[in-house]
Motif scaffolding. Structure first.
Motif, PDB file in Angstrom:
ATOM      1  N   TYR A 104       6.044  11.924  54.692  1.00 47.24           N
ATOM      2  CA  TYR A 104       7.021  12.759  53.994  1.00 47.24           C
ATOM      3  C   TYR A 104       8.404  12.731  54.639  1.00 47.24           C
ATOM      4  CZ  TYR A 104       3.134  14.585  51.304  1.00 47.24           C
ATOM      5  OH  TYR A 104       2.045  14.695  50.468  1.00 47.24           O
ATOM      6  N   ALA A 105       8.699  11.702  55.401  1.00 47.84           N
ATOM      7  CA  ALA A 105      10.037  11.576  55.979  1.00 47.84           C
ATOM      8  C   ALA A 105      11.020  11.192  54.885  1.00 47.84           C
ATOM      9  CB  ALA A 105      10.043  10.519  57.074  1.00 47.84           C
ATOM     10  N   MET A 106      12.101  11.957  54.775  1.00 49.47           N
ATOM     11  CA  MET A 106      13.155  11.667  53.810  1.00 49.47           C
ATOM     12  C   MET A 106      14.501  11.716  54.525  1.00 49.47           C
ATOM     13  SD  MET A 106      12.131  10.849  50.823  1.00 49.47           S
ATOM     14  CE  MET A 106      13.608  11.096  49.842  1.00 49.47           C
ATOM     15  N   PRO A 107      15.332  10.682  54.346  1.00 50.86           N
ATOM     16  CA  PRO A 107      16.632  10.669  55.040  1.00 50.86           C
ATOM     17  C   PRO A 107      17.550  11.784  54.554  1.00 50.86           C
ATOM     18  CG  PRO A 107      16.503   8.916  53.405  1.00 50.86           C
ATOM     19  CD  PRO A 107      15.128   9.501  53.502  1.00 50.86           C
ATOM     20  N   VAL A 108      18.277  12.370  55.491  1.00 49.68           N
ATOM     21  CA  VAL A 108      19.264  13.385  55.149  1.00 49.68           C
ATOM     22  C   VAL A 108      20.364  12.715  54.334  1.00 49.68           C
ATOM     23  CG1 VAL A 108      20.969  14.988  56.067  1.00 49.68           C
ATOM     24  CG2 VAL A 108      18.763  14.719  57.222  1.00 49.68           C
ATOM     25  N   PRO A 109      20.634  13.191  53.125  1.00 50.58           N
ATOM     26  CA  PRO A 109      21.607  12.501  52.262  1.00 50.58           C
ATOM     27  C   PRO A 109      23.039  12.615  52.774  1.00 50.58           C
ATOM     28  CG  PRO A 109      20.938  14.574  51.268  1.00 50.58           C
ATOM     29  CD  PRO A 109      20.060  14.375  52.474  1.00 50.58           C
ATOM     30  N   ALA A 140      15.011   4.934  50.150  1.00 53.78           N
ATOM     31  CA  ALA A 140      15.685   6.192  49.817  1.00 53.78           C
ATOM     32  C   ALA A 140      17.055   6.277  50.481  1.00 53.78           C
ATOM     33  CB  ALA A 140      14.820   7.374  50.253  1.00 53.78           C
ATOM     34  N   ALA A 141      17.160   5.763  51.701  1.00 55.76           N
ATOM     35  CA  ALA A 141      18.438   5.802  52.422  1.00 55.76           C
ATOM     36  C   ALA A 141      19.409   4.747  51.914  1.00 55.76           C
ATOM     37  CB  ALA A 141      18.202   5.607  53.910  1.00 55.76           C
ATOM     38  N   LEU A 142      18.865   3.625  51.419  1.00 55.04           N
ATOM     39  CA  LEU A 142      19.683   2.489  50.998  1.00 55.04           C
ATOM     40  C   LEU A 142      19.384   2.147  49.542  1.00 55.04           C
ATOM     41  CD1 LEU A 142      19.035   0.320  54.198  1.00 55.04           C
ATOM     42  CD2 LEU A 142      21.079   1.685  53.719  1.00 55.04           C
ATOM     43  N   PRO A 143      19.937   2.904  48.606  1.00 54.06           N
ATOM     44  CA  PRO A 143      19.586   2.712  47.194  1.00 54.06           C
ATOM     45  C   PRO A 143      20.141   1.434  46.573  1.00 54.06           C
ATOM     46  CG  PRO A 143      21.300   4.371  47.411  1.00 54.06           C
ATOM     47  CD  PRO A 143      20.849   4.048  48.797  1.00 54.06           C
ATOM     48  N   ASP A 144      21.169   0.835  47.182  1.00 53.20           N
ATOM     49  CA  ASP A 144      21.749  -0.383  46.621  1.00 53.20           C
ATOM     50  C   ASP A 144      22.315  -1.245  47.743  1.00 53.20           C
ATOM     51  OD1 ASP A 144      24.536   0.504  47.181  1.00 53.20           O
ATOM     52  OD2 ASP A 144      24.176   1.926  45.551  1.00 53.20           O
ATOM     53  N   ALA A 145      22.784  -2.419  47.377  1.00 51.80           N
ATOM     54  CA  ALA A 145      23.231  -3.394  48.370  1.00 51.80           C
ATOM     55  C   ALA A 145      24.447  -2.929  49.157  1.00 51.80           C
ATOM     56  CB  ALA A 145      23.534  -4.722  47.681  1.00 51.80           C
ATOM     57  N   ASP A 146      25.254  -2.053  48.563  1.00 52.90           N
ATOM     58  CA  ASP A 146      26.465  -1.586  49.235  1.00 52.90           C
ATOM     59  C   ASP A 146      26.219  -0.412  50.175  1.00 52.90           C
ATOM     60  OD1 ASP A 146      28.061  -3.469  47.936  1.00 52.90           O
ATOM     61  OD2 ASP A 146      28.324  -2.158  46.188  1.00 52.90           O
ATOM     62  N   ALA A 147      24.998   0.127  50.178  1.00 49.12           N
ATOM     63  CA  ALA A 147      24.715   1.342  50.954  1.00 49.12           C
ATOM     64  C   ALA A 147      24.673   1.080  52.452  1.00 49.12           C
ATOM     65  CB  ALA A 147      23.405   1.969  50.496  1.00 49.12           C
ATOM     66  N   GLY A 148      24.273  -0.122  52.857  1.00 52.06           N
ATOM     67  CA  GLY A 148      24.185  -0.413  54.280  1.00 52.06           C
ATOM     68  C   GLY A 148      23.078  -1.391  54.591  1.00 52.06           C
ATOM     69  N   LEU A 149      22.602  -1.387  55.834  1.00 57.79           N
ATOM     70  CA  LEU A 149      21.641  -2.366  56.316  1.00 57.79           C
ATOM     71  C   LEU A 149      20.406  -1.700  56.915  1.00 57.79           C
ATOM     72  CD1 LEU A 149      24.144  -4.781  58.096  1.00 57.79           C
ATOM     73  CD2 LEU A 149      22.949  -5.217  55.938  1.00 57.79           C
ATOM     74  N   LEU A 150      19.317  -2.454  56.895  1.00 55.21           N
ATOM     75  CA  LEU A 150      18.047  -2.064  57.506  1.00 55.21           C
ATOM     76  C   LEU A 150      17.743  -3.010  58.652  1.00 55.21           C
ATOM     77  CD1 LEU A 150      15.219  -0.664  57.615  1.00 55.21           C
ATOM     78  CD2 LEU A 150      14.504  -2.295  55.840  1.00 55.21           C
ATOM     79  N   LEU A 151      17.422  -2.468  59.826  1.00 56.91           N
ATOM     80  CA  LEU A 151      17.023  -3.258  60.986  1.00 56.91           C
ATOM     81  C   LEU A 151      15.601  -2.885  61.367  1.00 56.91           C
ATOM     82  CD1 LEU A 151      20.198  -2.962  63.278  1.00 56.91           C
ATOM     83  CD2 LEU A 151      19.765  -4.590  61.438  1.00 56.91           C
TER      84      LEU A 151
END
Length: 243
Positions: A104-109, A140-151
């Protein structure tokens, strides 16, 4: 992989061992961590035009947030272990720590800044269900390509010398630390709508190679070769972007 992995680090004794022994000064893990910190501190300013909001999935003792101190607008760490988060506070980890229920971890918007999502020392140790939870969090944190990166870190690359232990029958079948291939990671990213856009290696060798009399040779070779030979590194961080 431990069947009860999410329970292991709720034990304060296990947390102390992890923080004080696994990452003791001069240890193999601390050497790799230092290389990761150096790379991150060059990568993030280059990849982002403004400091991103950092979301650290399974943050543990806050090691990644401390690596990124001063480079991000704020760090949010999410973990199921109060003992881990308590240790993170003791170590002076910047940002906010969030105790979450498994699954149930959800990123703080925050829609005002780009985001950076990290997941270190997690994917290798858990099953596919928990990896999917990691990717759901990232989505959830990165809904589209412009939102950022995942490492995402894989500290048991199946294309590395680590695989030789399995080939020659020296891998303990009861060990948590199994192997993940690039193909498995690419399939995981693809299934959740991410493209693999890069990878960075941090050591070609295993912990055993960092003991005497091989220590000097392993450190020297890694310093020169682990980056250009990232595909064959034992410890790899993948860079992914939402499709």
């Amino acid at each position: 992989m431990a069947a009860n992995y999410t329970e292991v680090f709720r034990d304060p004794t296990a947390v102390e061992k992890y923080a004080e022994r696994t990452y003791a000064p001069g240890s193999f893990s601390s050497i790799v961590s230092s290389r990761q910190a150096g790379w991150l501190r060059g990568f993030v300013p280059h990849a982002y035009r403004m400091p991103p909001v950092h979301h650290d999935f399974a943050c543990g003792t806050g090691r990644v947030a401390r690596m990124l101190a001063g480079l991000v607008a704020v760090s949010h760490g999410y973990d199921t272990s109060e003992a881990m988060l308590r240790k993170a506070r003791e170590l002076g980890t910047p940002g906010y720590a969030h105790l979450v229920t498994p699954g149930y971890a959800m990123p703080v918007p925050d829609e005002t800044r780009p985001r950076l999502v990290t997941a270190f020392r997690f994917a290798l140790n858990v099953d596919l269900h928990l990896r999917d939870q990691m990717m759901d969090f990232a989505s959830a944190a990165l809904p589209d390509a412009d939102a950022g990166l995942l490492l995402v870190e894989n500290h048991g690359n199946a294309s590395s010398v680590r695989h030789l232990r399995k080939t020659f029958g020296r891998l303990d079948s009861a060990s948590w630390f199994q192997e993940l291939s690039h193909e498995e990671m690419r399939e995981l990213f693809d299934r959740h709508g991410f493209d693999l856009v890069g990878m960075q290696g941090f050591t070609l060798f295993t912990q055993g190679c960092y003991r005497r009399p091989w220590l000097w040779a392993a450190k020297t070779a890694d310093s020169a070769l682990c980056s250009p030979m990232s595909r064959w590194a034992t410890d790899v961080v993948y860079v992914a972007r939402r499709r």
